[in-house]
Design an enzyme around this catalytic site. Sequence first.
Site, PDB file in Angstrom:
ATOM      1  CB  CYS A   1      26.824  39.641  36.579  1.00 29.01           C
ATOM      2  SG  CYS A   1      26.698  38.245  37.677  1.00 29.01           S
TER       3      CYS A   1
ATOM      4  NE  ARG B   1      31.734  42.938  34.444  1.00 27.29           N
ATOM      5  CZ  ARG B   1      31.744  43.843  35.398  1.00 27.29           C
ATOM      6  NH1 ARG B   1      32.267  45.000  35.170  1.00 27.29           N
ATOM      7  NH2 ARG B   1      31.216  43.603  36.571  1.00 27.29           N
TER       8      ARG B   1
ATOM      9  CD1 TRP C   1      32.457  34.654  36.857  1.00 25.43           C
ATOM     10  CD2 TRP C   1      31.855  35.134  38.953  1.00 25.43           C
ATOM     11  NE1 TRP C   1      33.467  34.238  37.696  1.00 25.43           N
ATOM     12  CE2 TRP C   1      33.121  34.518  38.991  1.00 25.43           C
ATOM     13  CE3 TRP C   1      31.272  35.524  40.158  1.00 25.43           C
ATOM     14  CZ2 TRP C   1      33.824  34.282  40.164  1.00 25.43           C
ATOM     15  CZ3 TRP C   1      31.966  35.291  41.341  1.00 25.43           C
ATOM     16  CH2 TRP C   1      33.230  34.673  41.326  1.00 25.43           C
TER      17      TRP C   1
ATOM     18  CE  LYS D   1      48.895  38.327  36.603  1.00 21.24           C
ATOM     19  NZ  LYS D   1      48.497  39.432  37.347  1.00 21.24           N
TER      20      LYS D   1
ATOM     21  CE  LYS E   1      40.923  43.609  34.253  1.00 13.02           C
ATOM     22  NZ  LYS E   1      42.302  43.183  34.543  1.00 13.02           N
TER      23      LYS E   1
HETATM   24  O1  M6R Z   1      40.219  45.772  40.189  1.00 11.64           O
HETATM   25  P1  M6R Z   1      41.127  45.435  41.319  1.00 11.64           P
HETATM   26  O2  M6R Z   1      42.530  45.893  41.088  1.00 11.64           O
HETATM   27  O3  M6R Z   1      40.623  45.914  42.648  1.00 11.64           O
HETATM   28  O4  M6R Z   1      41.151  43.870  41.375  1.00 11.64           O
HETATM   29  C1  M6R Z   1      41.821  43.186  42.413  1.00 11.64           C
HETATM   30  C2  M6R Z   1      42.061  41.741  42.037  1.00 11.64           C
HETATM   31  O5  M6R Z   1      40.852  41.077  41.850  1.00 11.64           O
HETATM   32  C3  M6R Z   1      42.899  41.643  40.757  1.00 11.64           C
HETATM   33  O6  M6R Z   1      44.101  42.330  40.893  1.00 11.64           O
HETATM   34  C4  M6R Z   1      43.190  40.177  40.402  1.00 11.64           C
HETATM   35  O7  M6R Z   1      43.989  39.600  41.384  1.00 11.64           O
HETATM   36  C5  M6R Z   1      43.875  40.151  39.052  1.00 11.64           C
HETATM   37  N1  M6R Z   1      42.904  39.934  38.037  1.00 11.64           N
HETATM   38  C6  M6R Z   1      44.929  39.139  38.936  1.00 11.64           C
HETATM   39  O8  M6R Z   1      45.589  39.231  37.714  1.00 11.64           O
END
Ligand code: M6R
Length: 609
Positions: free
Chosen positions: A2, A27, A74, A486, A604
């Site tokens: 959110c 986000r 969210w 990805k 995000k």
């Molecule tokens: O902000 P963070 O790096 O801690 O986030 C961790 C994961 O949520 C993040 O890497 C997620 O897997 C990616 N959005 C994937 O592309």
Amino acid sequence: MCGIVGYIGKNNAKDVIIEGLKKLEYRGYDSAGIAINQGGKLKIKKHVGGIQNLENLIKKEDMESHLGIGHTRWATHGAPSDLNAHPHVSMDGNIAVVHNGIIENYVELKEMLKKEYSCEFYSDTDTEVIAKLIGVLYEGDLVDAVYKAVDMMRGAYAIGAISASEDDKLVAVRKDAPLIAGIGDGENYIASDIPALLKFVKEIYLIENNETLVVTADKVSIFDENRNPVEREVFHVTWDADAAEKGGYDHFMLKEIHEQPKALEDTLSRRLGEDGLINLDGISMTKDEIENFSKIYIVACGTAYHAGLVGKTLIEKYVKVPVEIDVASEFRYRDPFVDDKTLFIAISQSGETLDTLEALRVAKRKGARVLSIVNVVGSTVARESDDVFYTWAGPEIAVASTKAYTTQLMCLYLLSLHMGLTKGTLERAKYDAVIEELKAVSDKIRLILKDSAKIEKLTKKLYNRDNIFFIGRGLDSAVAYEGSLKLKEISYINSFAIAAGELKHGTIALMAPGTLVISLATQDKLFEKMRSNMQEVIARDADIVSIAKEGNESIEEQSEAVIYIPECADEITPLLSIVPLQLFAYYVAKRRNCSIDKPKNLAKSVTVE
Ligand code: M6R
């Protein structure tokens, strides 16, 4: 997750809030809403779906006001709907609340509010409980009511509240969910994230846990949990608003893929001195400590975890110390062997991922030295770590992480090289050779990007496969996990990554005509083994697309197609081989008409458990 934006001041609150919420769209969200104080009455509008729906809803409304709060939701408690969208209001409609996070004891609070105050609820959310609770505790002073409500709540939250009868302030409070205040001139702001305010202010306060904000048009005041005033240094944001725009690319993800050469140069140059040594400015870890760590933990989530997989190999190779790697959501509920001779490395783009943050806190309590690799300056992970090794990726907007991943890798290379040299487990000549390779990486990525059209063309015949596997050995297997993530997160294709040598222990049962296998075969010393694994796949009539180093033409006879990366040392390949996989995922998702920057169900920054 959110997003929150709040405004009080000389301009129209609605315009500021909508603009700010749009900057938080990346986000991930499923509904949006706004509450304004208009002449001592609250006006609340909310709508399921994108901000555009909310904008359409209020287009013809008189929404003139100097004070308001807005939210993108969210869903956690209750499906996405108009009713569940924030803001939520108190029983008498006098108080409106927006909230990020989760109230763990909302069920008991709800029962209490029903029983003792005859409150009625119209949504499934925990946030409505907060609004009703503040409402029943309100005796003409919003700040007091928020304090009393917070005393009764358990969980993680950032909350913004306004009252119809107090048109001179907005109140906000934070516990384990990000919150900032923006400092303007005759106007002030609150938000959950910096990008929401970039267009309006560059000076902000970073709010700490258990702090309450009282924001008027002229002043932002911060108070601790005992209601004592808190002095806070102003934090100057260096990102400009353009960095959070698409800049001519169709998607943020594509823009961010193309920003990698520059981001890697920035991350490298900030740390590399003219003498070729790595400066750890701002990092207080001493030579003694480096020599005495008996174990290193790397803990992270998602893409950041995949960067950690590469980090494990690098640290073990250069520093000769055992490295354990774990996903944060598992680490925190185990009883890990952590003590004061442990270095705990947390990796996080946002610096707000709750699982990572909680794992870090567990490690700290057990006496570990905590070093984090973080992109967002001033984020909670950064603030709670003993030392921070920042990535200089700039704002990453697309949900699918790209430049954050490669800059995390760069930090792990630099950190492990520095530790190895300091400890004497890495010779200077080898160190210099790897540094030279790292300096050449950005130009090599530029070459890969120049050839994007070939990857786009390749996806034409592959984009509608139902199952895609990623295999590799050694560092290639670490990259396979990231390539697979990805692809699945933005294209919704069922994708699975596995160490190639593991295939024969079960997963090979899934190989069949029509199955696509992306084979990473960039490790010279493992190439023959990899070739055998590819043969096993071919024998089951699956198709192979290979990623290999330039010059390795022999692989062509086993592959439908080969994507080449420029020649480099084996240990450098992750920085290069991930780029064609990012492009592959992007173009496949584009051909499938997917929502690339905001994939369904994803957010995000994951600030809930
Ligand atoms: O902000 P963070 O790096 O801690 O986030 C961790 C994961 O949520 C993040 O890497 C997620 O897997 C990616 N959005 C994937 O592309």
